[in-house]
Motif scaffolding. Structure first.
Motif, short mmCIF file in Angstrom:
data_model
loop_
_atom_site.label_atom_id
_atom_site.label_comp_id
_atom_site.label_asym_id
_atom_site.label_seq_id
_atom_site.Cartn_x
_atom_site.Cartn_y
_atom_site.Cartn_z
N PRO A 10 -99.19 72.39 29.54
CA PRO A 10 -98.10 73.19 28.95
C PRO A 10 -96.72 72.68 29.38
N ASN A 11 -95.72 73.14 28.67
CA ASN A 11 -94.35 72.68 28.91
C ASN A 11 -93.57 73.66 29.78
N PHE A 12 -92.45 73.13 30.29
CA PHE A 12 -91.58 73.93 31.15
C PHE A 12 -90.14 73.56 30.82
N GLN A 13 -89.29 74.55 30.63
CA GLN A 13 -87.88 74.32 30.36
C GLN A 13 -87.04 74.66 31.59
N TYR A 14 -86.17 73.74 31.95
CA TYR A 14 -85.24 74.03 33.04
C TYR A 14 -83.82 73.77 32.56
N ILE A 15 -82.89 74.43 33.19
CA ILE A 15 -81.50 74.35 32.76
C ILE A 15 -80.99 72.91 32.86
N ASP A 16 -80.33 72.47 31.81
CA ASP A 16 -79.86 71.09 31.74
C ASP A 16 -78.78 70.84 32.79
N SER A 25 -76.45 77.25 28.15
CA SER A 25 -77.68 77.60 27.44
C SER A 25 -78.54 76.41 27.07
N ASN A 26 -78.14 75.19 27.49
CA ASN A 26 -78.93 74.00 27.17
C ASN A 26 -80.06 73.83 28.17
N TYR A 27 -81.25 73.60 27.65
CA TYR A 27 -82.43 73.40 28.49
C TYR A 27 -83.07 72.05 28.20
N THR A 212 -97.87 78.07 25.86
CA THR A 212 -97.62 76.67 26.16
C THR A 212 -96.22 76.41 26.70
N LEU A 213 -95.45 77.47 26.98
CA LEU A 213 -94.07 77.26 27.42
C LEU A 213 -93.59 78.34 28.37
N LYS A 214 -92.96 77.88 29.46
CA LYS A 214 -92.23 78.76 30.36
C LYS A 214 -90.80 78.26 30.45
N ARG A 215 -89.88 79.17 30.77
CA ARG A 215 -88.48 78.80 30.89
C ARG A 215 -87.96 79.23 32.25
N ALA A 216 -87.35 78.30 32.96
CA ALA A 216 -86.83 78.60 34.30
C ALA A 216 -85.65 79.55 34.20
N ASP A 217 -85.41 80.25 35.29
CA ASP A 217 -84.24 81.12 35.35
C ASP A 217 -82.97 80.29 35.21
N ASN A 218 -82.01 80.81 34.49
CA ASN A 218 -80.76 80.10 34.27
C ASN A 218 -79.82 80.40 35.43
N ILE A 219 -79.86 79.53 36.43
CA ILE A 219 -79.08 79.81 37.65
C ILE A 219 -77.58 79.65 37.40
N ARG A 220 -77.20 79.04 36.30
CA ARG A 220 -75.76 78.90 36.02
C ARG A 220 -75.13 80.26 35.72
N LEU A 221 -75.97 81.19 35.29
CA LEU A 221 -75.44 82.52 35.00
C LEU A 221 -75.02 83.25 36.27
N PHE A 222 -75.49 82.77 37.42
CA PHE A 222 -75.21 83.45 38.68
C PHE A 222 -74.30 82.65 39.59
N GLU A 223 -73.82 81.49 39.13
CA GLU A 223 -72.95 80.67 39.96
C GLU A 223 -71.52 81.19 39.93
#
Length: 223
Positions: A10-16, A25-27, A212-223
């Motif tokens: 399966p795939n995994f999306q992390y913040i670009d 919002s780019n992954y 088949t897909l998970k998305r990582a937490d968007n840590i930029r939202l908390f910076e």
């Protein structure tokens, strides 16, 4: 029956994190390599599920998979069945790669005939009991003394070592890698069914998007 391994991972999306990218919002989507397949312990530890195989010449895992399963994409199953993680060090080298390895390690062809170590030949008494097993690494002048009760004499053996050259030593290592285990074709569906159960993500949690897909937490939202 084509079953490429990474098509099932399966795939995994992390913040670009590309340099200069300010869009939060780019992954980037990648395969989740932490999601690894493995054989069930009840299968892996039971030799009745496997058959012995000797790798011939420059055969690669995909060559073996095609020969056994008529499907070269099952090369991952060949590796998995033998717990091979690093094919560069755990699979026999091709003839040319092996030669390059020897020259790189020992310097030149002449050095391949130099002595790497000495080892024992098997020594038995007259009752056929083993006094010294074969293959022990010993000094060149190694000897053994023992009392032989069959002949009631003290025996000293001095000529019980043989020289092993650098070439012979490395050949043994390569030859040992050629002996592998192959999962019998009749059990393929068991493995495929296990993969279909293991690989998909299960619902639940904030990272879940689909099986088949998970998305990582968007840590930029908390910076």
């Amino acid at each position: 029956m084509t079953k490429p391994y990474f098509r099932q991972v399966p795939n995994f999306q992390y913040i670009d994190r590309s340099p200069g990218d300010q869009t939060i919002s780019n992954y980037t989507e990648v395969k989740n390599l932490f999601k690894k397949a493995k054989l069930r312990e009840d299968i892996f530890s039971d030799l009745s599920f496997f058959t012995k195989y000797q790798i011939i010449g420059d055969e690669r895992p995909d060559n073996v998979a095609y020969k056994i399963y008529n499907d070269s994409t099952l090369d991952w199953l060949i590796l998995l069945s033998n717990n091979i993680v690093n094919i560069q060090t755990e699979w026999p080298l091709s003839q040319q790669s092996y030669y390059n390895f020897l020259i790189d390690k020992y310097g030149d062809e002449a050095s391949l005939a130099s002595i790497h170590h000495y080892e024992t030949i098997e020594v038995k008494n007259t009752a056929r009991a083993t006094i010294v097993p074969a293959g022990l690494h010993v000094p060149s002048d190694y000897s053994v003394s023992y009392f032989d009760y069959e002949t009631d004499t003290q025996v000293t053996n001095t000529n019980i070592t043989v020289a092993v050259t650098n070439q012979e030593y490395e050949d043994r290592i390569q030859d040992a890698k050629r002996n592998i285990f192959i999962l019998k074709p009749t059990y393929l569906n068991v493995i495929f069914n296990d993969l279909e159960d293991i690989m998909p993500y299960k619902k639940g949690g904030t990272q879940y998007v689909s099986p088949t897909l998970k998305r990582a937490d968007n840590i930029r939202l908390f910076e």
